[in-house]
Design a protein around this motif. Sequence first.
Motif, short mmCIF file in Angstrom:
data_model
loop_
_atom_site.label_atom_id
_atom_site.label_comp_id
_atom_site.label_asym_id
_atom_site.label_seq_id
_atom_site.Cartn_x
_atom_site.Cartn_y
_atom_site.Cartn_z
N PHE A 35 0.77 -1.28 -0.05
CA PHE A 35 -0.14 0.10 -0.05
C PHE A 35 0.81 1.19 -0.10
CE2 PHE A 35 -2.45 3.36 2.18
CZ PHE A 35 -3.64 3.35 1.17
N ILE A 36 2.01 1.25 0.79
CA ILE A 36 3.01 2.29 0.84
C ILE A 36 3.26 2.49 -0.44
CG2 ILE A 36 5.10 3.07 1.95
CD1 ILE A 36 4.20 1.99 4.45
N ILE A 37 3.88 1.66 -1.02
CA ILE A 37 4.64 1.77 -2.31
C ILE A 37 3.87 2.29 -3.40
CG2 ILE A 37 5.53 0.56 -4.26
CD1 ILE A 37 6.72 -1.48 -2.37
N VAL A 38 2.58 1.78 -3.36
CA VAL A 38 1.63 2.13 -4.50
C VAL A 38 0.90 3.73 -4.06
CG1 VAL A 38 -0.83 1.83 -5.62
CG2 VAL A 38 0.82 -0.06 -5.27
N LEU A 156 2.72 -1.92 -10.48
CA LEU A 156 3.80 -2.71 -11.06
C LEU A 156 5.28 -2.57 -10.50
CD1 LEU A 156 4.81 -4.60 -13.37
CD2 LEU A 156 5.25 -2.45 -14.59
N LEU A 157 5.57 -1.56 -9.92
CA LEU A 157 6.76 -1.39 -9.37
C LEU A 157 6.82 -1.98 -7.80
CD1 LEU A 157 9.26 0.40 -8.31
CD2 LEU A 157 7.93 2.06 -7.46
N GLY A 158 5.71 -2.15 -7.08
CA GLY A 158 5.50 -2.94 -6.06
C GLY A 158 5.55 -4.39 -6.31
N LEU A 160 7.28 -5.67 -8.67
CA LEU A 160 9.01 -6.07 -9.06
C LEU A 160 9.63 -5.80 -7.91
CD1 LEU A 160 9.35 -3.66 -12.17
CD2 LEU A 160 9.00 -6.22 -12.21
N ALA A 161 9.38 -5.10 -6.80
CA ALA A 161 9.91 -5.05 -5.60
C ALA A 161 9.71 -6.41 -4.77
CB ALA A 161 9.56 -3.89 -4.66
N GLY A 162 8.49 -6.78 -4.91
CA GLY A 162 8.12 -8.07 -3.95
C GLY A 162 8.80 -9.27 -4.55
N MET A 163 8.84 -9.25 -6.02
CA MET A 163 9.64 -10.43 -6.60
C MET A 163 10.82 -10.48 -6.50
SD MET A 163 7.58 -10.33 -10.47
CE MET A 163 8.44 -11.73 -10.91
N VAL A 164 11.62 -9.23 -6.36
CA VAL A 164 13.06 -9.24 -5.98
C VAL A 164 13.41 -9.79 -4.56
CG1 VAL A 164 14.84 -7.80 -5.33
CG2 VAL A 164 13.55 -7.38 -7.60
N ALA A 165 12.21 -9.35 -3.71
CA ALA A 165 12.43 -9.76 -2.17
C ALA A 165 12.18 -11.35 -2.14
CB ALA A 165 11.45 -9.22 -1.32
N MET A 166 11.16 -11.75 -2.84
CA MET A 166 10.97 -13.30 -3.12
C MET A 166 12.10 -14.15 -3.78
SD MET A 166 7.82 -15.06 -5.18
CE MET A 166 8.76 -14.50 -6.49
N LEU A 167 12.80 -13.61 -4.70
CA LEU A 167 13.80 -14.40 -5.29
C LEU A 167 14.98 -14.30 -4.46
CD1 LEU A 167 13.51 -12.86 -8.93
CD2 LEU A 167 12.78 -15.55 -8.13
N ALA A 183 3.34 -11.88 -1.43
CA ALA A 183 2.15 -10.99 -0.82
C ALA A 183 2.16 -9.55 -1.31
CB ALA A 183 1.91 -11.21 0.57
N VAL A 184 3.67 -8.98 -1.12
CA VAL A 184 3.79 -7.60 -1.73
C VAL A 184 3.54 -7.64 -3.30
CG1 VAL A 184 5.44 -5.81 -1.98
CG2 VAL A 184 5.39 -7.18 0.00
N ALA A 185 4.31 -8.42 -4.02
CA ALA A 185 4.06 -8.46 -5.41
C ALA A 185 2.69 -8.28 -5.87
CB ALA A 185 5.11 -9.59 -6.01
N MET A 186 1.80 -9.40 -5.32
CA MET A 186 0.50 -9.55 -5.76
C MET A 186 -0.40 -8.46 -5.43
SD MET A 186 0.50 -12.09 -7.71
CE MET A 186 2.09 -11.71 -8.28
N LEU A 187 -0.46 -8.07 -3.96
CA LEU A 187 -1.07 -7.15 -3.58
C LEU A 187 -0.89 -5.47 -4.06
CD1 LEU A 187 -1.59 -8.47 -0.04
CD2 LEU A 187 -3.11 -8.55 -1.99
#
Length: 255
Positions: A35-38, A156-158, A160-167, A183-187
Motif C-alpha cells: 500500500f505504501i509503495i502504490v 507494477l513497481l510494488g 517488481l519489488a516483491g518479486m526481488v524480495a521473493m527471489l 504477498a507484496v508482489a500480488m497485492l
Amino acid sequence: MNLTTVIGLVGAISLLGFVASSEGEIIHYLNLTGFIIVFGGVLVAALIAFQGRELGAALRAFGTIFTADHGVRAEIVELIEVSRHLAQKNIHLAEERAGRIASPFLKLGLQLVIDGTPMDDLMHIMNWRIRKMAEIESAQARFFRTLAALAPGFGLLGTLAGMVAMLRELGSGDIARVGSGMAVAMLATLYGVVLSNLIFKPIAVKIEQRTQRRVAMLNILLEGILLVSLGRSPTVVGDAMQAFVNETRDEIYDV
C-alpha cells in the motif's frame, strides 16, 4: 447529497469486501508495504507533477462529487424579476435586485446589461467566463485522470519489488519470507488496479460530467441575459428559459 456517489462508494466497498471474504479472510488482502509503495508513489508523483494550488483545487473538486446540482431555476426567477424592472424602466430597482443575486455569472451579466454594454462585448465577456470555468474544472478532472494512469504503474513497481524480495529468499529456504515477498508482489498490483478503476477514474468522470452540466446551465443563463439585453418582455424571457431547462423533451420523437 449526491445519492449516486454515495451508493457507488458503498457498492465499491461491498464489492471489495465480497471478493476478499469469498477467498479467505479480509486481513490476507492487507499489506502495508504494498500500500505504501502504490499510494505513496502516486502521492509523490502528484506532488512533483502539480503545483500546490492545483492540488488544493483538485481536493476541493473531490468534495463537490458528493453534492447534487441545484439547477438554475432560482437564478431564472431572479433573471425574470430584473427583466421586469427593466421593462418598467425602473433602473434603480433592477440594479438593486441584480446586486442581491448569488450567482456571480448572472450578477455580472445583468449588471453589464443595465450598464448598456454592447452586445458583442457582453457576449465576449460572458463566453470568456464560461471557457475559463471549463478550463479550471477540466484541469481538476485531468489531475485525477493522471493519478489513475500512475496507480497501475506503481502497482507494477510494488510487484517488481516483491518479486526481488521473493527471489532473494528462495536460496534461504524460508517459506515465510518467500510468501511475504509474494504477498507484496500480488497485492501491490491489486492496490494499483483498485485505486485507478474504483477511485481515481470515477472521480474524474464525475467532475467532467459536473463541468458539462455547469457549462450547459451557464449557457442557459447567458441566453436569458441576451434576451434581456435585446429588450424582450419578461413573459418572453420566462417562456424561453422554461424551454431551455426542459431536459426531458425528445426533439425527434416528442416524448
